[in-house]
Design a protein around this motif. Sequence first.
Motif, PDB file in Angstrom:
ATOM      1  N   LYS A 134      54.429  -0.209  11.090  1.00  0.00           N
ATOM      2  CA  LYS A 134      54.593   0.080   9.656  1.00  0.00           C
ATOM      3  C   LYS A 134      54.711  -1.204   8.835  1.00  0.00           C
ATOM      4  CE  LYS A 134      56.466   4.728   9.889  1.00  0.00           C
ATOM      5  NZ  LYS A 134      57.605   5.610   9.642  1.00  0.00           N
ATOM      6  N   MET A 135      55.375  -2.212   9.389  1.00  0.00           N
ATOM      7  CA  MET A 135      55.493  -3.485   8.678  1.00  0.00           C
ATOM      8  C   MET A 135      54.135  -4.177   8.547  1.00  0.00           C
ATOM      9  SD  MET A 135      59.078  -4.838  10.249  1.00  0.00           S
ATOM     10  CE  MET A 135      59.368  -6.197   9.128  1.00  0.00           C
ATOM     11  N   ALA A 136      53.320  -4.086   9.591  1.00  0.00           N
ATOM     12  CA  ALA A 136      51.974  -4.669   9.547  1.00  0.00           C
ATOM     13  C   ALA A 136      51.125  -3.929   8.507  1.00  0.00           C
ATOM     14  CB  ALA A 136      51.314  -4.623  10.920  1.00  0.00           C
ATOM     15  N   LEU A 137      51.226  -2.608   8.482  1.00  0.00           N
ATOM     16  CA  LEU A 137      50.487  -1.819   7.486  1.00  0.00           C
ATOM     17  C   LEU A 137      50.874  -2.232   6.068  1.00  0.00           C
ATOM     18  CD1 LEU A 137      50.581   1.844   8.868  1.00  0.00           C
ATOM     19  CD2 LEU A 137      48.621   0.325   8.733  1.00  0.00           C
ATOM     20  N   LYS A 138      52.183  -2.354   5.829  1.00  0.00           N
ATOM     21  CA  LYS A 138      52.670  -2.711   4.499  1.00  0.00           C
ATOM     22  C   LYS A 138      52.230  -4.125   4.113  1.00  0.00           C
ATOM     23  CE  LYS A 138      56.869  -3.001   1.648  1.00  0.00           C
ATOM     24  NZ  LYS A 138      56.098  -3.618   0.629  1.00  0.00           N
TER      25      LYS A 138
END
Length: 177
Positions: A134-138
Motif C-alpha cells: 500500500k505504501m508503494a502504491l501511494k
Amino acid sequence: MSRNSVYGISRVDNEASRTHGWLVTIQRRGVIHRKHFSDGVFGGKQKAFAAAKQFRDDIITKFPPFSLREYSSIVKKNNRSGVVGVCRYCASETREMPEDKQRWFWVASWPLPSGRRKRVKFSVNKYGEEGAFKMALKARKDALKKLDGQFDPGASRRGRPRKAKNDESVVQNRAAA
C-alpha cells in the motif's frame, strides 16, 4: 523541440545505390511513420532537409508524443503485481539465503523528465506485506500526480549537456591536477 532539431531525421548517403537524402522515422503508439526525402527530387541537400523537417513536424503535430503520465500507465507484458510501476523485489545480497533471512521489498518507480527513473522501496519485514504494498502504491500515485511534460525516449541516452571545454571550472580542475 526547436526548429533546428534533427529528432527523427537521419542522413542517408549510399554511393552503391546512388541514394542521397534524409530519412524521417517517427514512431507513435506502435505505428512507424517513415519517409525518404531525396536530394535530387527536392533540389539539393538543404531543400530536402527542410522538407524532411516539415514532414517530421507535421507528424509530431498530428500524433503528439505520450505525456509522461500516459507513458507511465502502459502495462508491460512482464507485469506480475497487477499494478504498473509497482513490483516485489528481493535484495540481491540475500537471494541465496534461506527464505526467512531474505529481505523483501515492494518498490514503486516512475520516470523523471530527464529520462532517469525514481524508485522508492518499502520493507516487507518492517511494514508487512500489505502495508509495504500500500505504501508503494501511494508513493507512485503521489508521484504521478506531480508528473508533467512529454515522454522523451532518448533523454537518458543523451544525458546531461556537457560543459564547454574552455569552461572556467574545467580549466581550474586541470590546473589543480
